[in-house]
Design a protein around this motif. Structure first.
Motif, PDB file in Angstrom:
ATOM      1  N   THR A  14      -7.618   5.206  -4.053  1.00  0.00           N
ATOM      2  CA  THR A  14      -6.305   4.698  -3.663  1.00  0.00           C
ATOM      3  C   THR A  14      -6.400   4.225  -2.224  1.00  0.00           C
ATOM      4  N   THR A  15      -5.515   3.301  -1.860  1.00  0.00           N
ATOM      5  CA  THR A  15      -5.387   2.855  -0.478  1.00  0.00           C
ATOM      6  C   THR A  15      -3.907   2.897  -0.101  1.00  0.00           C
ATOM      7  N   GLY A  16      -3.654   2.943   1.198  1.00  0.00           N
ATOM      8  CA  GLY A  16      -2.283   2.939   1.679  1.00  0.00           C
ATOM      9  C   GLY A  16      -1.699   4.333   1.813  1.00  0.00           C
ATOM     10  N   CYS A  17      -0.668   4.441   2.645  1.00  0.00           N
ATOM     11  CA  CYS A  17      -0.060   5.736   2.893  1.00  0.00           C
ATOM     12  C   CYS A  17       1.254   5.522   3.638  1.00  0.00           C
ATOM     13  N   ASP A  18       1.910   6.628   4.007  1.00  0.00           N
ATOM     14  CA  ASP A  18       3.123   6.610   4.820  1.00  0.00           C
ATOM     15  C   ASP A  18       3.000   7.687   5.888  1.00  0.00           C
TER      16      ASP A  18
END
Length: 299
Positions: A14-18
């Motif tokens: 997975t890629t991306g986050c908050d």
């Protein structure tokens, strides 16, 4: 390959986050995602919420990357999701089962998962039985892992062989799980980590933004310590690391001092900009230990 000192390979299913806490403020992955989007990298074209994420950094799953470790013959330490958080709330439980199935099918590798969301990790990987048949913790998640080897299953991963459930114990002996703790306000993450089944449990105190007097290292196997580097780096005091190294040795946790940060490097004339060369450090901080064994019984 990777330049991260404590691992050898990265794998990003997975890629991306908050961003969820101050340790995320200068996230290197968020900055890199923006650059990769501009370069046209397909994995970084979805934008995240500008309040918590950014260009190219929306949480995205990549089923096409799941089979990568199946092609790696040489054993290696693999940092899972250097560009994301595997236990982010928007990573489906079914996708997590596929990731764990791949890790179970490749016992020659050691997988290192680092999350700021250990509560979700504990909840999913213990998987308390709700069917009424008295299954032990984790049984249903392990069953979902087995389905990843079934071609007609919606969670199918090509290349997996049946028998994942029976060939692998629980927790998986080649999977280390850790959490990030940047300040004393977040030491509760260690409590959730202790509830998480893992062969090795570790804490990354990087970027370390203050002392951690409330940190409990009991039943934690490995402690990574590091200052912040890059644009906007915040100060790091070597005394914080000294206290943690001493405490880790006291309770039998292996300390690994990664770097002393950009502010310390500028102030002390270090030979690199992030304070990452041990020869520049006070001698008592030149400590880079690993857990005594990658295999341990879960507490």
């Amino acid at each position: 390959m990777t330049s991260i000192e404590w691992t050898e390979q990265t794998w990003n299913p997975t890629t991306g986050c908050d961003r969820i806490s101050p340790g995320c403020d200068n996230c290197y992955a968020l900055t890199m995602a923006k650059r990769l989007k501009g370069m046209g990298q397909a994995k970084y074209q979805a934008d995240g919420n500008p309040r918590t994420s950014g260009p190219g950094f929306a949480l995205t799953v990549h089923a096409d990357t799941l089979t990568e470790p199946l092609r790696w013959k040489k054993p290696r330490k693999v940092f899972v999701n250097s560009m994301s958080d595997l236990f982010h709330a928007r990573v489906p439980r079914e996708f997590l089962a596929r990731v764990f199935a791949v890790m179970a099918a490749t016992p020659q590798h050691t997988y290192q998962i680092l999350t700021k969301r250990p509560e979700r990790a504990a909840r999913i990987l213990t998987g308390l039985c709700t069917c009424g048949n008295g299954h032990p913790p984790g049984e249903h998640f392990r069953s979902d892992m087995e389905w990843a080897a079934t071609s007609h299953s919606p969670t199918y991963v090509p290349g997996l062989e049946h028998g994942i459930y029976h060939r692998s114990g629980w927790p998986l002996l080649n999977v280390w799980i850790g959490t990030s703790i940047e300040s004393d306000a977040y030491t509760r993450r260690a409590d959730a980590l202790r509830e998480t089944p893992a062969a090795v449990r570790f804490i990354s105190a990087e970027p370390l933004l203050g002392p951690l007097p409330s940190l409990n290292l009991h039943n934690i196997d490995w402690l990574i310590i590091g200052g912040e580097s890059g644009h906007g780096a915040r100060p790091f005091e070597p005394e914080w690391a000294t206290t943690l190294v001493d405490y880790a040795h006291e309770v039998g946790c292996a300390p690994f001092v990664k770097q002393l940060g950009s502010v310390w490097a500028r102030t002390n004339g270090a030979s690199d900009g992030k304070g990452g060369k041990p020869a520049d450090w006070p001698e008592h901080l030149r400590v880079r230990e690993y857990p005594p064994s990658a295999v341990r019984a879960a507490a």
